[in-house]
Design a protein around this motif. Structure first.
Motif, PDB file in Angstrom:
ATOM      1  N   VAL A   1      -7.530   3.250  -0.043  1.00 12.99           N
ATOM      2  CA  VAL A   1      -6.289   2.570  -0.173  1.00 12.99           C
ATOM      3  C   VAL A   1      -5.974   2.617  -1.869  1.00 12.99           C
ATOM      4  CG1 VAL A   1      -5.416   0.675   0.726  1.00 12.99           C
ATOM      5  CG2 VAL A   1      -7.534   0.889   1.563  1.00 12.99           C
TER       6      VAL A   1
ATOM      7  N   TYR B   1      -3.033   1.314  -3.692  1.00 13.42           N
ATOM      8  CA  TYR B   1      -2.105   0.358  -3.452  1.00 13.42           C
ATOM      9  C   TYR B   1      -0.897   0.555  -4.238  1.00 13.42           C
ATOM     10  CZ  TYR B   1      -5.413  -2.817  -1.607  1.00 13.42           C
ATOM     11  OH  TYR B   1      -6.044  -2.744  -0.807  1.00 13.42           O
TER      12      TYR B   1
ATOM     13  N   VAL C   1       0.753  -1.403   0.051  1.00  8.88           N
ATOM     14  CA  VAL C   1      -0.030   0.009  -0.193  1.00  8.88           C
ATOM     15  C   VAL C   1       0.886   1.354  -0.103  1.00  8.88           C
ATOM     16  CG1 VAL C   1      -1.563   1.686   1.309  1.00  8.88           C
ATOM     17  CG2 VAL C   1      -1.619  -1.344   1.570  1.00  8.88           C
TER      18      VAL C   1
END
Length: 138
Positions: free
Chosen positions: A71, A73, A38
């Motif tokens: 999130v 990545y 991440v």
């Protein structure tokens, strides 16, 4: 203090979370960030699902959704993640509006030891049904 879903608020790294499970997912994301999986994550990002408007001289407020996590990545894709124990009717509607309006995958997760850790809510519910089916077959 507990909320309407009987979750206790938890503080981690000076951040107050709505539940222990949400704080655990935060720690999980920090671990993924250290591993380089991440690149970054945002918390409590707000999305406008339906703009506010005026009807009959009355101002109607917008419909908003505040995600637990957005999130990012390392490979460039983005997921919006909500930590849930179960789905509410209100959330099902917001999920549909979100998916219609935004290009991101809205992922609902929960932690399940029996299923090996973090699992998508839909997969968890399927696994529970399968376990019940196997138990009845015995």
């Amino acid at each position: 203090m507990t909320n309407k879903y009987k979750n206790k608020k938890v503080t981690v790294d000076g951040i107050e979370f709505d539940s222990k499970m949400e704080s655990d997912y935060y720690l999980y994301l920090k671990q993924l960030e250290k591993q380089g999986i991440v690149s970054e994550f945002l918390m409590q990002k707000e999305y406008v699902l339906l703009e506010g408007y005026v009807k009959s001289n009355k101002k109607i407020r917008p419909i908003k959704y505040k995600a637990d996590f957005e999130v990012h990545y390392a490979d460039g894709h983005i997921e919006v993640v909500d930590v849930k124990g179960f789905l509410t009717a209100d959330f099902k509607l917001k999920k549909k509006l979100f998916e219609y309006r935004f290009p991101f995958n809205l992922k609902l997760v929960k932690f399940s030891r029996i299923d090996g850790g973090w699992i998508e809510l839909e997969d968890y519910e399927k696994a529970v049904k399968e376990r019940k089916k196997q138990k009845l077959a015995k």
